[in-house]
Design an enzyme around this catalytic site. Sequence first.
Site, PDB file in Angstrom:
ATOM      1  N   TYR A   1       2.407  -7.149  -5.881  1.00  0.00           N
ATOM      2  CA  TYR A   1       3.643  -6.799  -5.161  1.00  0.00           C
ATOM      3  C   TYR A   1       4.840  -7.478  -5.841  1.00  0.00           C
ATOM      4  CZ  TYR A   1       6.870  -6.433  -1.143  1.00  0.00           C
ATOM      5  OH  TYR A   1       7.952  -6.177  -0.322  1.00  0.00           O
TER       6      TYR A   1
ATOM      7  N   THR B   1       0.827  -1.214   0.000  1.00  0.00           N
ATOM      8  CA  THR B   1       0.000   0.000   0.000  1.00  0.00           C
ATOM      9  C   THR B   1       0.861   1.264   0.000  1.00  0.00           C
ATOM     10  OG1 THR B   1      -1.214  -1.274   1.687  1.00  0.00           O
ATOM     11  CG2 THR B   1      -2.104   0.886   1.095  1.00  0.00           C
TER      12      THR B   1
ATOM     13  N   PHE C   1      14.187   0.137  -1.791  1.00  0.00           N
ATOM     14  CA  PHE C   1      13.814  -0.292  -0.446  1.00  0.00           C
ATOM     15  C   PHE C   1      14.675   0.325   0.661  1.00  0.00           C
ATOM     16  CE2 PHE C   1      13.791  -2.915   3.298  1.00  0.00           C
ATOM     17  CZ  PHE C   1      12.431  -2.976   3.555  1.00  0.00           C
ATOM     18  N   ASP C   2      16.001   0.288   0.497  1.00  0.00           N
ATOM     19  CA  ASP C   2      16.861   0.779   1.591  1.00  0.00           C
ATOM     20  C   ASP C   2      16.613   2.259   1.853  1.00  0.00           C
ATOM     21  OD1 ASP C   2      17.953   1.246  -0.935  1.00  0.00           O
ATOM     22  OD2 ASP C   2      19.989   1.405  -0.145  1.00  0.00           O
TER      23      ASP C   2
ATOM     24  N   TRP D   1       4.066   1.718  -0.639  1.00  0.00           N
ATOM     25  CA  TRP D   1       4.931   1.764  -1.834  1.00  0.00           C
ATOM     26  C   TRP D   1       4.119   2.295  -3.030  1.00  0.00           C
ATOM     27  CZ3 TRP D   1       7.159  -3.623  -3.772  1.00  0.00           C
ATOM     28  CH2 TRP D   1       8.160  -3.425  -4.701  1.00  0.00           C
TER      29      TRP D   1
ATOM     30  N   ARG E   1      -0.743  -9.033  -2.804  1.00  0.00           N
ATOM     31  CA  ARG E   1       0.529  -9.678  -2.465  1.00  0.00           C
ATOM     32  C   ARG E   1       0.232 -11.118  -2.098  1.00  0.00           C
ATOM     33  NH1 ARG E   1       4.737  -7.849   2.388  1.00  0.00           N
ATOM     34  NH2 ARG E   1       6.590  -8.827   1.468  1.00  0.00           N
TER      35      ARG E   1
ATOM     36  N   LYS F   1      -6.269   5.849   0.221  1.00  0.00           N
ATOM     37  CA  LYS F   1      -6.046   4.397   0.295  1.00  0.00           C
ATOM     38  C   LYS F   1      -6.885   3.789   1.407  1.00  0.00           C
ATOM     39  CE  LYS F   1      -1.922   5.191   2.997  1.00  0.00           C
ATOM     40  NZ  LYS F   1      -0.658   5.861   2.773  1.00  0.00           N
TER      41      LYS F   1
ATOM     42  N   HIS G   1      -8.108  -0.394   3.248  1.00  0.00           N
ATOM     43  CA  HIS G   1      -8.038  -1.863   3.234  1.00  0.00           C
ATOM     44  C   HIS G   1      -9.447  -2.449   3.221  1.00  0.00           C
ATOM     45  CE1 HIS G   1      -3.840  -1.304   4.044  1.00  0.00           C
ATOM     46  NE2 HIS G   1      -4.023  -0.887   5.273  1.00  0.00           N
TER      47      HIS G   1
ATOM     48  N   PHE H   1       8.158  -0.480  10.317  1.00  0.00           N
ATOM     49  CA  PHE H   1       6.960  -0.489   9.472  1.00  0.00           C
ATOM     50  C   PHE H   1       7.324  -0.918   8.034  1.00  0.00           C
ATOM     51  CE2 PHE H   1       3.974   1.545   6.580  1.00  0.00           C
ATOM     52  CZ  PHE H   1       2.769   1.097   7.092  1.00  0.00           C
TER      53      PHE H   1
END
Length: 343
Positions: free
Chosen positions: A236, A81, A272-273, A83, A173, A150, A152, A300
């Site tokens: 994902y 979500t 990602f990092d 990302w 995902r 957004k 869920h 998170f």
Amino acid sequence: MSGKSVGDGVLRSKVKFSVIPETQQSPYKELFPAFDGKGLVRAEPGGFVYHQNFADNCHKIYNMKVRSDDVWIRTFPRSGTTWTSELTWLIMNDCNFEEAARVGQPIRSPNLDANYINHWDKFAAEGSFDTMDIITIDEIEKMPSPRVLKCHLPFDLLPPNLLDTAKVIYVARNPKDAIVSLFYFHKLVNLCTFTGDLETFVDYFLDNKVLWTPYFGTVLDAWGKRSHPNLLILFYEDMKKDIRAQIKRISTFLNKPVTPEQIEKLVDHVRFDKFSKNESVNYTKEIKAGVGKDDPNNTFVRKGQTGGWKNHFSPEVNRKIDEWIAKNLEGTGLKFVTELNDQ
Ligand code: PPS
């Protein structure tokens, strides 16, 4: 709530919530102490499980005014979500990276249901509640367009005209990694603390007694509408495999062209990092303010891998999950990638 509309012009969802008795009893109430023994509620039809605070407020979301230039991102939690919201917000806002750094994602691209996971003020350290990036539905109604929102939630709990009015992106995902990630989320976030082990969590998850379950209810709800021109389904695992291709899909779907230079900047921004350290998206502020546990080993934005489940499930648990997946996917045409070599 019943019927489609009432005289005051307020739409009423057909969904009704009732308490899940087991969630008020031992051992559930000790395993999920954040719910104070009051347990969780289930919506029927659909079976969607949530906190009573959501049931008390869900009409606000159901009655939201959908705008034709809105983008609504829907997911089962822990499926990408944050990302996807970041990429979508940037694409919709001409890649304004300065603004994305200045304003936290929960404000720029708010989560409609997150406010109702529990009562946030109960968990906030003294004086910190007002400093958190929380935005109410009333404030979301006043946000300037275009909004990137957004949630869920299944379609049943969203404004009935959503898909015919606005663009919707669904991110899926594979359930094995989603379960592991949701387990760690329950270890991190005090709003829904889980004190047990992963195996116990899996049992409650498969039995649809965890927040946001049933997993397949939400995913198949979107999958069944996949040919709708206003719906884009992302995975994902595809984002892990080739993020550039998925950025292009999002940009085409939204009719918001991005240049090759912008694509490279977007790829770098969500690496990602870098993303895990980005305080505009990683909820550090809220976690430090008491909503979560400040643990460098469970953040998170956590691992960002496909196939991490292999380090977590015993053969017995994995077999149980495989059977559950096979049963739920039968005849749907939906298949999940659960392992990736290149990522
Ligand atoms: S939430 O709580 O529902 O909003 O979580 P959500 O954002 O949907 O999903 C969190 C998982 O997504 C991973 N993540 C990423 N993976 C790869 N690249 C990027 N940029 C990225 N950003 C977030 C995050 O680490 C969570 O997965 P796990 O498996 O726990 O690491």
